[in-house]
Scaffold this motif. Structure first.
Motif, PDB file in Angstrom:
ATOM      1  N   PHE A  75       2.050-139.442  39.962  1.00 23.63           N
ATOM      2  CA  PHE A  75       0.785-139.712  39.276  1.00 23.63           C
ATOM      3  C   PHE A  75      -0.062-140.670  40.108  1.00 23.63           C
ATOM      4  O   PHE A  75       0.409-141.738  40.503  1.00 23.63           O
ATOM      5  CB  PHE A  75       1.042-140.318  37.897  1.00 23.63           C
ATOM      6  CG  PHE A  75       1.481-139.318  36.866  1.00 23.63           C
ATOM      7  CD1 PHE A  75       0.576-138.810  35.947  1.00 23.63           C
ATOM      8  CD2 PHE A  75       2.791-138.871  36.830  1.00 23.63           C
ATOM      9  CE1 PHE A  75       0.973-137.887  35.001  1.00 23.63           C
ATOM     10  CE2 PHE A  75       3.199-137.937  35.888  1.00 23.63           C
ATOM     11  CZ  PHE A  75       2.288-137.442  34.961  1.00 23.63           C
ATOM     12  N   LEU A  76      -1.288-140.280  40.356  1.00 26.24           N
ATOM     13  CA  LEU A  76      -2.216-141.139  41.077  1.00 26.24           C
ATOM     14  C   LEU A  76      -2.927-142.048  40.081  1.00 26.24           C
ATOM     15  O   LEU A  76      -3.430-141.595  39.050  1.00 26.24           O
ATOM     16  CB  LEU A  76      -3.257-140.305  41.824  1.00 26.24           C
ATOM     17  CG  LEU A  76      -2.714-139.233  42.783  1.00 26.24           C
ATOM     18  CD1 LEU A  76      -3.881-138.534  43.481  1.00 26.24           C
ATOM     19  CD2 LEU A  76      -1.753-139.828  43.800  1.00 26.24           C
ATOM     20  N   GLY A  77      -2.963-143.346  40.382  1.00 22.35           N
ATOM     21  CA  GLY A  77      -3.614-144.295  39.479  1.00 22.35           C
ATOM     22  C   GLY A  77      -4.213-145.449  40.243  1.00 22.35           C
ATOM     23  O   GLY A  77      -4.083-145.546  41.466  1.00 22.35           O
ATOM     24  N   ALA A  78      -4.875-146.333  39.506  1.00 21.77           N
ATOM     25  CA  ALA A  78      -5.520-147.488  40.132  1.00 21.77           C
ATOM     26  C   ALA A  78      -4.833-148.791  39.759  1.00 21.77           C
ATOM     27  O   ALA A  78      -5.367-149.861  40.016  1.00 21.77           O
ATOM     28  CB  ALA A  78      -6.993-147.538  39.731  1.00 21.77           C
ATOM     29  N   GLY A  79      -3.649-148.710  39.174  1.00 29.81           N
ATOM     30  CA  GLY A  79      -2.900-149.912  38.846  1.00 29.81           C
ATOM     31  C   GLY A  79      -3.210-150.422  37.453  1.00 29.81           C
ATOM     32  O   GLY A  79      -4.284-150.167  36.907  1.00 29.81           O
ATOM     33  N   PRO A  80      -2.287-151.165  36.856  1.00 27.12           N
ATOM     34  CA  PRO A  80      -2.455-151.640  35.470  1.00 27.12           C
ATOM     35  C   PRO A  80      -3.567-152.658  35.289  1.00 27.12           C
ATOM     36  O   PRO A  80      -4.017-152.875  34.172  1.00 27.12           O
ATOM     37  CB  PRO A  80      -1.082-152.257  35.155  1.00 27.12           C
ATOM     38  CG  PRO A  80      -0.505-152.619  36.487  1.00 27.12           C
ATOM     39  CD  PRO A  80      -0.994-151.567  37.433  1.00 27.12           C
ATOM     40  N   VAL A 132     -13.255-146.002  43.596  1.00 23.66           N
ATOM     41  CA  VAL A 132     -12.173-145.398  44.382  1.00 23.66           C
ATOM     42  C   VAL A 132     -12.343-143.887  44.338  1.00 23.66           C
ATOM     43  O   VAL A 132     -11.936-143.240  43.383  1.00 23.66           O
ATOM     44  CB  VAL A 132     -10.783-145.788  43.819  1.00 23.66           C
ATOM     45  CG1 VAL A 132      -9.689-145.239  44.722  1.00 23.66           C
ATOM     46  CG2 VAL A 132     -10.654-147.290  43.685  1.00 23.66           C
ATOM     47  N   ILE A 133     -12.961-143.327  45.351  1.00 27.76           N
ATOM     48  CA  ILE A 133     -13.179-141.889  45.410  1.00 27.76           C
ATOM     49  C   ILE A 133     -12.446-141.263  46.584  1.00 27.76           C
ATOM     50  O   ILE A 133     -11.790-140.227  46.456  1.00 27.76           O
ATOM     51  CB  ILE A 133     -14.695-141.572  45.524  1.00 27.76           C
ATOM     52  CG1 ILE A 133     -15.389-141.836  44.192  1.00 27.76           C
ATOM     53  CG2 ILE A 133     -14.917-140.132  45.953  1.00 27.76           C
ATOM     54  CD1 ILE A 133     -15.026-140.872  43.085  1.00 27.76           C
ATOM     55  N   VAL A 134     -12.508-141.888  47.747  1.00 29.20           N
ATOM     56  CA  VAL A 134     -11.977-141.280  48.969  1.00 29.20           C
ATOM     57  C   VAL A 134     -10.460-141.154  48.932  1.00 29.20           C
ATOM     58  O   VAL A 134      -9.905-140.095  49.265  1.00 29.20           O
ATOM     59  CB  VAL A 134     -12.426-142.083  50.217  1.00 29.20           C
ATOM     60  CG1 VAL A 134     -11.769-141.512  51.474  1.00 29.20           C
ATOM     61  CG2 VAL A 134     -13.943-142.048  50.347  1.00 29.20           C
ATOM     62  N   ARG A 135      -9.762-142.207  48.525  1.00 28.95           N
ATOM     63  CA  ARG A 135      -8.302-142.169  48.560  1.00 28.95           C
ATOM     64  C   ARG A 135      -7.701-141.095  47.655  1.00 28.95           C
ATOM     65  O   ARG A 135      -6.771-140.401  48.064  1.00 28.95           O
ATOM     66  CB  ARG A 135      -7.732-143.553  48.250  1.00 28.95           C
ATOM     67  CG  ARG A 135      -7.739-144.502  49.448  1.00 28.95           C
ATOM     68  CD  ARG A 135      -7.081-145.831  49.085  1.00 28.95           C
ATOM     69  NE  ARG A 135      -6.871-146.663  50.259  1.00 28.95           N
ATOM     70  CZ  ARG A 135      -7.793-147.476  50.769  1.00 28.95           C
ATOM     71  NH1 ARG A 135      -8.986-147.534  50.207  1.00 28.95           N
ATOM     72  NH2 ARG A 135      -7.534-148.211  51.839  1.00 28.95           N
ATOM     73  N   LEU A 155      -3.805-146.445  43.999  1.00 31.64           N
ATOM     74  CA  LEU A 155      -4.846-146.261  45.002  1.00 31.64           C
ATOM     75  C   LEU A 155      -6.021-147.170  44.663  1.00 31.64           C
ATOM     76  O   LEU A 155      -6.653-147.015  43.628  1.00 31.64           O
ATOM     77  CB  LEU A 155      -5.320-144.802  45.021  1.00 31.64           C
ATOM     78  CG  LEU A 155      -4.264-143.732  45.282  1.00 31.64           C
ATOM     79  CD1 LEU A 155      -4.854-142.341  45.092  1.00 31.64           C
ATOM     80  CD2 LEU A 155      -3.695-143.877  46.692  1.00 31.64           C
ATOM     81  N   THR A 156      -6.293-148.114  45.528  1.00 32.99           N
ATOM     82  CA  THR A 156      -7.451-148.985  45.372  1.00 32.99           C
ATOM     83  C   THR A 156      -8.159-149.075  46.716  1.00 32.99           C
ATOM     84  O   THR A 156      -7.754-148.444  47.701  1.00 32.99           O
ATOM     85  CB  THR A 156      -7.041-150.398  44.914  1.00 32.99           C
ATOM     86  OG1 THR A 156      -6.313-151.040  45.961  1.00 32.99           O
ATOM     87  CG2 THR A 156      -6.171-150.337  43.658  1.00 32.99           C
ATOM     88  N   ARG A 157      -9.188-149.891  46.759  1.00 35.55           N
ATOM     89  CA  ARG A 157      -9.906-150.057  48.030  1.00 35.55           C
ATOM     90  C   ARG A 157      -9.018-150.675  49.104  1.00 35.55           C
ATOM     91  O   ARG A 157      -9.215-150.465  50.293  1.00 35.55           O
ATOM     92  CB  ARG A 157     -11.139-150.935  47.820  1.00 35.55           C
ATOM     93  CG  ARG A 157     -12.262-150.252  47.073  1.00 35.55           C
ATOM     94  CD  ARG A 157     -13.380-151.233  46.765  1.00 35.55           C
ATOM     95  NE  ARG A 157     -14.538-150.572  46.179  1.00 35.55           N
ATOM     96  CZ  ARG A 157     -15.592-151.205  45.697  1.00 35.55           C
ATOM     97  NH1 ARG A 157     -15.621-152.528  45.736  1.00 35.55           N
ATOM     98  NH2 ARG A 157     -16.605-150.553  45.175  1.00 35.55           N
ATOM     99  N   SER A 158      -8.021-151.470  48.675  1.00 39.33           N
ATOM    100  CA  SER A 158      -7.194-152.187  49.646  1.00 39.33           C
ATOM    101  C   SER A 158      -5.748-151.701  49.688  1.00 39.33           C
ATOM    102  O   SER A 158      -4.994-152.093  50.581  1.00 39.33           O
ATOM    103  CB  SER A 158      -7.205-153.691  49.310  1.00 39.33           C
ATOM    104  OG  SER A 158      -6.720-153.918  47.995  1.00 39.33           O
ATOM    105  N   GLU A 159      -5.339-150.858  48.730  1.00 41.50           N
ATOM    106  CA  GLU A 159      -3.951-150.415  48.666  1.00 41.50           C
ATOM    107  C   GLU A 159      -3.841-148.935  49.017  1.00 41.50           C
ATOM    108  O   GLU A 159      -4.739-148.151  48.737  1.00 41.50           O
ATOM    109  CB  GLU A 159      -3.382-150.643  47.262  1.00 41.50           C
ATOM    110  CG  GLU A 159      -3.286-152.102  46.869  1.00 41.50           C
ATOM    111  CD  GLU A 159      -2.737-152.274  45.460  1.00 41.50           C
ATOM    112  OE1 GLU A 159      -1.523-152.114  45.272  1.00 41.50           O
ATOM    113  OE2 GLU A 159      -3.527-152.566  44.564  1.00 41.50           O
ATOM    114  N   ALA A 160      -2.675-148.577  49.620  1.00 43.17           N
ATOM    115  CA  ALA A 160      -2.313-147.193  49.957  1.00 43.17           C
ATOM    116  C   ALA A 160      -3.037-146.693  51.202  1.00 43.17           C
ATOM    117  O   ALA A 160      -4.161-146.180  51.140  1.00 43.17           O
ATOM    118  CB  ALA A 160      -2.562-146.261  48.789  1.00 43.17           C
TER     119      ALA A 160
END
Length: 364
Positions: A11-16, A78-81, A46-51
């Protein structure tokens, strides 16, 4: 020798820490599928700084399927990642399951950012036949609708055992004591929900001497639209500035339902009509207050969602015929003062089990 993937689904996510409905839905869906098959899922933040690209490559390789509730967070952040992860999944021959909540109601700039994800998906899970038909009617990517399957949408929020007090709840309680009619509207405020339409209904109720106070439990979506500016301009034109409250972000479910406890009735005059993707409607229903909403555009809108249909059939959701004048909504709201509060059992876990089974059926 190539080893078998360790997980059925990634699952792709942006963190809690990212507080948004999309991210919350993703976490609840993963948890529901894990209950059906413990240990079958993994997640990738997946964030601007993670992954990094290497991180994404390894994570995608660990699962047979990649599940993406696109966009994984507020669309500009967060679109590109996520798109990179979906592209890597196709490159590595992993199945891509995309969850798509809406289409026609999106601003055209948002739809453009969604198109690459639609193209990369093997299966697109949708929650509303109307939204699926909007995609099918799209002159550019309508052919993609053949990838779509329907799943029953559950609410993101479960009514807690207790409620929390707040200054706004005290204000609403005081308004009720003064004989005011408190009308509720829950969820993010954006053009697709026609927030200004409820203002017109409020103006009619005010003319009839019912002293309405309209409380929007939620906040305006930041985007390219001028929805907040036009909302307050319209409220001023209708002489409702002192009769409208916008809560902004509410941190806890206990506080949300504390506000709901002071609402006489909820109202959603929707141009598209009620659809099976309206999670905010399902949250409000749990409060046991009358909920008045425009009827669906399609006769088969709830054929795939028996739990939603049951709420309509037993009167927890009151439908107003499409094309009705604002006066009809105003009359329904006024009559709601005579209706009893009905606290029927709501099988929150059962709703989530339904969608988990539907999504799981799309995995290889």
């Amino acid at each position: 020798m190539t080893s078998e993937p360790a997980y059925q689904a990634l699952f792709l996510g942006a963190g809690p820490h990212m507080q948004c409905g999309v991210g919350h839905f993703t976490r609840l869906l993963q948890e529901a599928i894990e209950k059906l098959e413990p240990g079958s899922c993994a997640s990738l933040t997946l964030t601007r700084s993670e992954a990094s690209a290497a991180d994404i490559w390894r994570a995608v390789g660990s699962a047979q399927n990649v599940v993406c509730n696109f966009p994984i967070v507020a669309w500009k952040r967060v679109i590109v990642r996520p798109l990179l992860a979906l592209a890597i999944a196709r490159l590595r021959r992993r199945r891509v399951v995309l969850i798509q909540h809406e289409w026609g109601g999106l601003h055209w700039l948002r739809r453009i950012t969604y198109i690459p994800a639609l193209l990369l998906a093997d299966t697109i899970v949708m929650f509303s036949p109307l939204v699926r038909s909007e995609l099918a009617d799209d002159a550019v990517v309508g052919w993609i609708a053949r990838k779509c399957v329907l799943a029953p949408l559950p609410p993101n929020i479960e009514a807690p055992a207790g409620i929390a007090d707040s200054r706004l709840r005290e204000r609403l309680a005081a308004a009720r004591e003064e004989g005011r009619l408190v009308i509720g509207h829950f969820g993010s405020i954006y053009p697709g929900k026609q927030p200004n339409a409820l203002l017109r209904i409020g103006a009619i109720l005010k003319e009839r001497g019912l002293k309405p106070l309209i409380v929007y439990v939620g906040s305006f979506i930041r985007g390219v639209d001028t929805v907040e500016e036009s909302f307050y301009t319209r409220a001023a034109e209708l002489d409702l500035i002192d009769d409208v409250v916008v809560s902004g972000y509410v941190a806890s479910d206990h506080e949300v339902f504390g506000l709901f406890s002071e609402v006489h009735a909820f109202c959603y005059p929707l141009d598209e009509g009620l659809t099976a993707r309206r999670s905010s409607i399902l949250t409000c229903v749990q409060a046991g207050r009358p909920l008045i909403v425009t009827g669906p555009a399609l006769t088969d809108e709830f054929d795939h969602h028996p739990r939603f249909r049951e709420l309509i059939d037993r009167g927890a959701i009151v439908l107003v015929a499409r094309g009705s004048e604002d006066e009809v909504y105003a009359a329904r709201i006024a009559s709601a003062l005579k209706w009893p509060t009905i606290q029927a059992r709501f099988d929150f876990d059962g709703w989530w089990q339904d969608v988990a089974q539907a999504v799981r059926a799309q995995l290889v």
